[in-house]
Design a protein around this motif. Structure first.
Motif, short mmCIF file in Angstrom:
data_model
loop_
_atom_site.label_atom_id
_atom_site.label_comp_id
_atom_site.label_asym_id
_atom_site.label_seq_id
_atom_site.Cartn_x
_atom_site.Cartn_y
_atom_site.Cartn_z
N GLN A 95 35.38 12.12 5.76
CA GLN A 95 35.75 13.50 6.03
C GLN A 95 35.74 14.32 4.74
N MET A 96 36.15 13.70 3.64
CA MET A 96 36.14 14.38 2.35
C MET A 96 34.71 14.74 1.93
N LEU A 97 33.78 13.79 2.15
CA LEU A 97 32.38 14.05 1.81
C LEU A 97 31.81 15.15 2.69
N ARG A 98 32.21 15.15 3.96
CA ARG A 98 31.75 16.22 4.87
C ARG A 98 32.25 17.57 4.39
N ASN A 99 33.53 17.64 4.00
CA ASN A 99 34.10 18.91 3.54
C ASN A 99 33.44 19.39 2.26
N LYS A 100 33.03 18.45 1.41
CA LYS A 100 32.37 18.80 0.15
C LYS A 100 30.88 19.08 0.36
N GLN A 101 30.41 18.87 1.61
CA GLN A 101 29.01 19.09 1.97
C GLN A 101 28.06 18.25 1.13
N VAL A 102 28.46 17.00 0.89
CA VAL A 102 27.59 16.08 0.17
C VAL A 102 26.39 15.74 1.06
N PRO A 103 25.16 15.89 0.57
CA PRO A 103 23.99 15.55 1.38
C PRO A 103 24.00 14.07 1.79
N VAL A 104 23.65 13.81 3.06
CA VAL A 104 23.70 12.45 3.59
C VAL A 104 22.40 12.12 4.31
N PHE A 105 21.85 10.94 3.99
CA PHE A 105 20.69 10.37 4.70
C PHE A 105 21.19 9.15 5.47
N LEU A 106 20.80 9.03 6.73
CA LEU A 106 21.19 7.88 7.54
C LEU A 106 19.95 7.24 8.15
N GLY A 107 19.81 5.93 7.95
CA GLY A 107 18.71 5.19 8.56
C GLY A 107 19.25 4.01 9.33
N VAL A 108 18.93 3.93 10.63
CA VAL A 108 19.41 2.83 11.47
C VAL A 108 18.26 2.27 12.30
N ALA A 109 18.39 1.00 12.67
CA ALA A 109 17.38 0.35 13.52
C ALA A 109 17.99 0.05 14.88
N LYS A 110 17.25 0.36 15.93
CA LYS A 110 17.75 0.11 17.29
C LYS A 110 17.93 -1.38 17.56
N THR A 111 17.19 -2.22 16.83
CA THR A 111 17.23 -3.67 17.08
C THR A 111 18.22 -4.40 16.19
N ASP A 112 19.11 -3.66 15.52
CA ASP A 112 20.13 -4.28 14.67
C ASP A 112 21.14 -5.02 15.55
N ARG A 113 21.18 -6.35 15.42
CA ARG A 113 22.10 -7.15 16.24
C ARG A 113 23.42 -7.39 15.53
N ILE A 129 34.10 9.92 -9.85
CA ILE A 129 32.64 9.82 -9.87
C ILE A 129 32.06 11.07 -10.50
N PRO A 130 31.08 10.90 -11.41
CA PRO A 130 30.50 12.06 -12.09
C PRO A 130 29.91 13.07 -11.12
N SER A 131 29.89 14.32 -11.56
CA SER A 131 29.39 15.40 -10.71
C SER A 131 27.89 15.34 -10.51
N GLN A 132 27.22 14.43 -11.23
CA GLN A 132 25.76 14.35 -11.12
C GLN A 132 25.28 13.70 -9.82
N ILE A 133 26.20 13.23 -8.97
CA ILE A 133 25.77 12.62 -7.71
C ILE A 133 25.13 13.68 -6.82
N ARG A 134 23.93 13.38 -6.35
CA ARG A 134 23.17 14.34 -5.55
C ARG A 134 23.35 14.13 -4.06
N GLY A 135 23.72 12.93 -3.67
CA GLY A 135 23.87 12.65 -2.25
C GLY A 135 24.04 11.16 -2.02
N ILE A 136 24.23 10.77 -0.76
CA ILE A 136 24.36 9.36 -0.40
C ILE A 136 23.40 9.04 0.73
N ALA A 137 22.95 7.78 0.76
CA ALA A 137 22.07 7.31 1.83
C ALA A 137 22.65 6.02 2.38
N LEU A 138 22.67 5.90 3.69
CA LEU A 138 23.28 4.75 4.37
C LEU A 138 22.23 4.09 5.26
N LEU A 139 22.04 2.78 5.06
CA LEU A 139 21.04 2.03 5.82
C LEU A 139 21.74 0.98 6.69
#
Length: 531
Positions: free
Chosen positions: A210-228, A121-131
């Motif tokens: 774990q690899m992303l954590r070690n590389k300190q890749v910025p991470v956004f996480l969005g979750v809903a309490k009502t996700d069934r 993956i190119p080095s231009q990746i700024r981060g990941i977001a998980l919904l």
């Protein structure tokens, strides 16, 4: 808004289809990866809200979904977690993006993690977001080992491209009756989804996380309490493993938050995207806003100066944006000097190798005072001032009267959210006389008054002389029709600093970080690349 249907051709002559929202070429791109089943349509509510003049959005139809045939990966029986991952990994370099963020929903969250961790993956990746992402363990009611055995059986019967009626009934029973997916989704999409989900390798996904954590890749996480479908606790556990810097928990929205919480998710995502950059970039541009203001003052300019060589950090200063005035002891104790001390302390903690300070309006004063701090001098490459406050008050300011007013307001303001006749009048002055948006919270206007009336012009002059003696490079950008800070103030300051670059635009008003973003970004990059 421009919406374009596009495709990428692969070696086997098959096409990977995707939809693009926004300008064809942009400083940054948000890449959206759907779940299983799914398509680009899963993001038709969210994607337009993420578009800006400097940012576009693309959403793939992954193999076996939407417009993209499963033949891209060798047929329906070959759809798997790995084949989908490989498709995205091969597609991203073809898109020639300046920099990008990967966003994954549901099963697309797992795809996002494995793709981002891949060394190709190119080095231009700024981060990941998980919904509402699938995580590191089975979801409720799922037995991955058992379902993987069923999937092997199903692959055998679909290897020639035909779908036996009993498989049609089984997949519809699982996805429509049990999981609540729409009955209008084609059976082939359900089968591909089942193959993709059951082929997940949880051990490999955990290693990628774990690899992303070690590389300190910025991470956004969005979750809903009502996700069934995916318990929000699974997402929170994943966020903990990834060391997600931003976690948003929505009270409602179910599983499909890209639709049900589109506005809230878009707002939170845009805020996060503006704060992340390329961590290994050798240069950091630190942006300091005026008053009232926030990091959003730079939402147009910041993406235009982010590249492989530079990243942006934009603070919300105390009493503004998302930063509480409690950082300086509460709103009544907020002063220009206390904000300078906070910025100096923050920069010492961040320890940038090389950085440029950029300030707009009263942020120009803060820039001057922070830059004059001797401990920061070895790493300071230069300063940039955009329509800055200068060596004397602007024409609308009457220091004695306003300082008296501010003293009274401090006396009657004991809490950060206090509202009284003085704070309301102050807000009215900023909105009606200085033309600031009425949507800005009243407390931010109060903080602005405390900050500007505590300015020590004598100290500003001393700091300017320090910078001049040190021959600190200075970039000055001015607008001839600035009604808040008259241009003469900027020219006087530029002369006192012996600024090496001065750019003046006929139009743009006071808020040139927005109105002249493209021009400033171009000239700013020319300036700092020559340093």
């Amino acid at each position: 808004m421009k919406i374009t249907q596009k495709s990428l051709s692969f070696a086997n002559k098959q096409l990977l289809h995707y939809t693009q929202w926004g300008p064809p070429t942009a400083a940054s791109t948000v890449v959206l990866l759907h779940g299983a089943p799914g398509s680009h349509l899963d993001f038709e509510d969210l994607a337009p809200l993420l578009v800006s003049p400097t940012q576009n959005v693309i959403a793939f139809d992954l193999p076996g979904n939407g417009r993209t045939s499963a033949d891209l990966v060798g047929g329906l029986s070959h759809v798997s977690t790995k084949s989908v991952n490989d498709t995205v990994i091969n597609a991203l370099p073809q898109l020639s993006m300046n920099n990008f963020v990967l966003v994954g929903h549901s099963v697309g969250g797992r795809t996002t993690i494995e793709v981002a961790a891949n060394p190709l993956i190119p080095s231009q990746i700024r981060g990941i977001a998980l919904l509402n992402p699938m995580g590191l363990r089975d979801i409720r009611g799922q037995n991955l080992r058992h379902q993987n055995f069923i999937a092997i059986f199903m692959r055998f019967f679909t290897r020639n491209g035909t779908i036996p009626s009993f498989l049609n009934l089984y997949t519809r029973q699982v996805y429509v009756k049990q999981l609540g997916f729409s009955d209008t989704i084609p059976t082939i999409d359900f089968l591909g989804a089942f193959y993709r989900m059951t082929s997940a390798n949880l051990k490999r996904i955990k290693q990628a996380a774990q690899m992303l954590r070690n590389k300190q890749v910025p991470v956004f996480l969005g979750v809903a309490k009502t996700d069934r479908f995916v318990d929000h606790k699974i997402g929170l556990e994943l966020g903990s493993v990834l060391n997600a810097q931003t976690v948003k928990v929505y009270e409602r929205g179910g599983h499909n938050i890209p639709k049900s919480q589109a506005e809230a998710v878009a707002k939170d995502l845009k805020l996060w995207i503006e704060q992340v950059g390329l961590d290994d970039a050798p240069l950091t541009i630190v942006m300091l806003h005026g008053c009232p203001g926030s990091h959003l003052d730079y939402q147009y300019l910041a993406p235009l100066v982010v590249n492989e060589d530079s990243k942006v950090v934009s603070f919300d200063l105390p009493g503004n944006g998302t930063t509480s005035a409690k950082v300086v002891g509460g709103l009544p104790k907020l002063t220009a000097e206390s904000i300078v001390k906070v910025v100096i302390s923050a920069l010492r903690q961040l320890s940038f190798k090389k950085f440029i300070l950029l300030g707009h309006s009263l942020g120009g004063h803060t820039t001057l005072q922070v830059a004059a701090e001797s401990s920061l001098a070895p790493n300071l490459l230069g300063i940039s001032l955009l329509n800055p406050m200068g060596l004397r008050p602007p024409r609308w300011q009457y220091p004695m009267i306003q300082c008296t007013f501010a003293s009274l307001m401090r006396y009657y303001t004991t809490n950060d959210d206090d509202s009284n006749v003085l704070t309301r009048w102050n807000r009215s002055f900023y909105v009606n006389n200085l033309r600031f948006p009425s949507t800005i919270p009243e407390s931010h206007f109060t903080a602005a008054c405390f900050r500007i009336t505590s300015t020590n012009y004598h100290q500003i002059a001393i700091d300017v002389e320090i910078l001049r003696q040190r021959k600190v490079p200075v970039f000055m950008a001015l607008s001839s029709n600035d009604r808040v800070v008259e241009p003469d103030i900027g020219h006087e300051l530029a002369a006192a600093l012996n600024a090496d670059t001065i750019k003046v635009w006929d139009k743009g008003g006071h808020n040139i970080p927005k109105s002249q973003a493209a021009n400033i970004a171009q000239e700013l990059q020319i300036w700092y690349q020559a340093l």
